[in-house]
Design a protein around this motif. Structure first.
Motif, short mmCIF file in Angstrom:
data_model
loop_
_atom_site.label_atom_id
_atom_site.label_comp_id
_atom_site.label_asym_id
_atom_site.label_seq_id
_atom_site.Cartn_x
_atom_site.Cartn_y
_atom_site.Cartn_z
N LEU A 1 69.58 56.03 48.28
CA LEU A 1 69.13 54.70 47.85
C LEU A 1 69.60 54.44 46.42
CD1 LEU A 1 65.52 54.88 49.27
CD2 LEU A 1 67.14 53.07 49.81
N TYR B 1 55.70 43.78 46.47
CA TYR B 1 55.62 44.66 47.62
C TYR B 1 54.64 44.14 48.66
CZ TYR B 1 54.91 48.95 50.23
OH TYR B 1 54.84 49.88 51.21
N GLU B 2 55.09 44.15 49.89
CA GLU B 2 54.18 43.85 50.98
C GLU B 2 54.13 45.06 51.89
OE1 GLU B 2 55.12 40.18 53.14
OE2 GLU B 2 56.09 39.56 51.29
N GLU C 1 72.30 51.74 45.01
CA GLU C 1 71.79 50.70 44.12
C GLU C 1 72.51 50.74 42.76
OE1 GLU C 1 69.52 48.46 45.05
OE2 GLU C 1 69.41 47.48 43.08
N SER D 1 53.85 55.97 48.72
CA SER D 1 55.10 56.71 48.80
C SER D 1 56.06 55.90 49.65
CB SER D 1 54.81 58.08 49.41
OG SER D 1 55.92 58.56 50.10
N ASP D 2 56.89 55.10 49.00
CA ASP D 2 57.85 54.29 49.73
C ASP D 2 59.20 54.39 49.03
OD1 ASP D 2 59.53 52.05 50.38
OD2 ASP D 2 57.80 51.23 51.43
N LEU E 1 62.10 53.01 49.27
CA LEU E 1 62.84 51.81 48.88
C LEU E 1 62.25 51.20 47.60
CD1 LEU E 1 65.27 50.11 49.87
CD2 LEU E 1 63.67 48.65 51.08
N ILE E 2 60.92 51.14 47.53
CA ILE E 2 60.25 50.64 46.32
C ILE E 2 60.56 51.57 45.13
CG2 ILE E 2 58.02 50.21 45.22
CD1 ILE E 2 58.50 48.29 47.42
N ASP F 1 54.40 46.69 55.12
CA ASP F 1 54.91 46.27 56.42
C ASP F 1 54.86 47.40 57.44
OD1 ASP F 1 56.76 47.66 55.08
OD2 ASP F 1 58.29 46.10 55.08
N ASP F 2 54.19 48.46 57.08
CA ASP F 2 53.88 49.43 58.13
C ASP F 2 52.39 49.76 58.03
OD1 ASP F 2 54.07 50.87 55.77
OD2 ASP F 2 54.55 52.71 56.80
N LYS F 3 51.87 50.22 59.12
CA LYS F 3 50.44 50.41 59.18
C LYS F 3 50.16 51.85 59.62
CE LYS F 3 47.14 48.54 62.20
NZ LYS F 3 47.03 47.55 63.25
N THR F 4 49.38 52.57 58.85
CA THR F 4 49.04 53.92 59.24
C THR F 4 47.97 53.89 60.32
OG1 THR F 4 49.57 54.78 57.06
CG2 THR F 4 48.14 56.14 58.43
#
Lengths: 291, 243
Positions: B127, B205-206, B131, B89-90, B92-93, B208-211
């Motif tokens: 967003l 996609y990378e 876009e 669930s992102d 921006l993606i 870049d946040d960590k749960t």
């Protein structure tokens, strides 16, 4: 470190500034003169829409090289957060209620409709803040107040209807008596008002009560999509305790629930509960309070 | 009036149980169409019924979303795309993938729910508007088309505002805008036979946040619950103290 805060609500701006005060330097864009909470500069606008406010925010961000953009999660705030996130191609961490900075930033937010709390380590630059969570705290020093003129917007307001604020703000109430579907009808509100009055409390309600049946005005809605409250005492009458509702009362000090369904989830999230008919229990409580 | 409606499928959050470490168990949960997506579908279909045109549904998710698309068809959506290959669930993606698709579908209006019921982030509308470079009208409780403009009653915290904006536009709807229809059996049967276009998402996609954790908040409530006409005195005592 410095951040740029945006809010179209003075109270929410105050909450955010108070929370980040002394953690970093703060400039604020707001439609209210929020100069008492410790921000360096307050840029006060009028006639703001999603387009001209986003332009202004981006211009400020590019000019002053802020480390973070922090936006209050109001209806307009969320629109702007999305636009800014796209324009800067920077991800936004939404609806957070905790922000700690060590080597990295660690944030907290609700997930699965309030069922869980997501604790995340992030390198994000943009955040939206859930309103009503933080306490405001005034300081002695006043911020610089700068009036700004925004570009014209492509949106046009045809008409505006102020929603009448109905009494006191429930996010500031110390005692809340809150009603749910179990009350049965709007007419039954008067049957529980003696309890509200005896406690000098505020009345509030669940989502169905405020939005679907309109027994109470919208600004009395408690929950994830309504107001998050933090009273000393929260009395839930005929509220089953949907997870979205519970997320709005996590910061209540004491929760009392009265419900005829002993399996209602609210009994898992209360300090004291009575399984029974609220229409007989409430008058008894009022009677005892009079003594 | 060509309308795109963006539909989200979520796990049924009322069915989430916690394991011994207080973590949500989300494996094998039933899936359902997000409630606000149903309001968005209903709003799109009502506009089609009033002004004519076509409604295209787009879901970004997994192949399992066919059930949600069939439901949308039964409610009156004309054709649909599922873009698969993503379970996180992102926003921006999601917006990049959706806007790539939206650019290939003729539209005057894009409708979606104001906030999804899992994260309440509410970012997707902004967003996408940015876009796609279209107008943005948020939290709508009424939509009308007037001479190439759209008039939307938008609900904000302290007032209802009727705003006018040029088309094309993206409109996010509030739950109060309508009561989503319950399609009859004939419509559900017919929807089951309709074609759904399923495509693969092109995602770069990378993480870049960590749960660090995703647990139910600690429950420190006392949970003293009285039954059988007991407890009135005890509760009255507590009320007196607080009062």
């Amino acid at each position: 470190m410095k951040c740029l805060v945006f809010s179209d609500n003075g109270d929410n701006a105050g909450e955010i500034i108070s929370y980040f005060y002394k953690k970093m330097d703060i400039d604020v864009i707001c439609n209210d003169s929020v100069i008492d909470y410790g921000a360096d500069s307050v840029y006060k606008y009028s006639n703001g829409f999603s387009d001209n406010l986003s332009e202004y925010l981006l211009e400020m961000y590019n000019k002053n090289k802020y480390d973070y953009i922090i936006i209050s999660s109001t209806n307009l705030g969320r629109q702007i957060a999305g636009i800014i996130s796209d324009k800067l191609n920077e991800k936004c961490m939404p609806e957070i209620f905790s922000f700690e900075k060590n080597d990295k930033i660690v944030t907290k937010r609700f997930f699965y409709g309030g069922k869980t709390v997501l604790e995340e380590e992030t390198g994000f630059k943009i955040f939206t803040i859930s309103p009503g969570i933080f306490e405001t705290k005034k300081i002695d020093k006043k911020s610089n107040l700068i009036e700004v003129k925004l570009n014209s917007s492509k949106y046009k307001i045809l008409s505006e209807k102020q929603k009448s604020a109905s009494g006191n703000d429930i996010t500031k109430a110390k005692i809340i008596v809150s009603i749910g579907r179990g009350l049965g009808s709007k007419e039954n509100i008067e049957k529980i008002m003696p309890l509200v009055d005896a406690l000098h409390g505020e009345i509030a309600g669940s989502r169905p009560v405020c939005l679907d049946y309109k027994w109470l005005p919208e600004d009395k809605q408690v929950g994830l999509s309504g107001k998050k409250v933090k009273p000393d005492l929260y009395i839930a009458l005929g509220i089953s305790g949907q997870i979205q509702h519970l997320a709005g009362i996590r910061n209540a000090k004491t929760i009392i629930a009265i419900n005829k369904d002993k399996n209602a989830p609210i009994f898992e999230e209360c300090d004291y509960g009575i399984v029974g008919d609220l229409f007989s229990i409430v008058p008894e409580l009022v009677e005892k309070l009079k003594k | 009036m060509d309308i795109i409606v963006l539909i989200k499928q979520t796990v049924d959050m009322d069915q989430i149980k916690l394991n011994d470490s207080n973590e949500a168990m989300t494996e094998n949960l039933p899936l359902k169409t997000d409630i606000l997506s149903k309001n968005a579908i209903e709003a799109a279909v009502q506009l089609k019924e009033k002004y004519g045109g076509n409604v295209t549904g787009i879901i970004f998710g997994t192949e399992k979303a066919t059930s949600s698309m069939k439901e949308a068809y039964a409610m009156g959506v004309d054709d649909g795309y599922i873009i698969k290959g993503y379970e996180k669930s992102d926003p921006l993606i999601t917006s990049k993938v959706l806007s790539d698709k939206i650019k290939t579908v003729k539209n005057d209006l894009i409708i979606l729910g104001n906030q999804s019921s899992d994260s309440y982030s509410g970012l997707l509308q902004g967003l996408l508007a940015s876009e796609l470079n279209v107008s943005l009208l948020s939290n709508a409780i009424k939509i009308e088309i007037n001479n190439g403009n759209v008039d939307v009653t938008t609900e904000s915290e302290n007032k209802d505002i009727i705003m006018e904006s040029p088309l094309p536009a993206i409109i996010s709807v509030a739950q109060e805008i309508n009561e989503p229809r319950l399609p009859n059996v004939m419509k559900i049967m017919a929807a089951g036979k309709k074609n759904i276009n399923i495509e693969d998402a092109d995602i770069k996609y990378e993480d870049d946040d960590k749960t660090l954790s995703n647990k139910a908040p600690e429950n420190k409530r006392k949970k003293i619950v009285y039954e059988d006409n007991n407890g009135i005195d005890e509760i009255a005592k507590i009320l007196r103290v607080v009062k």
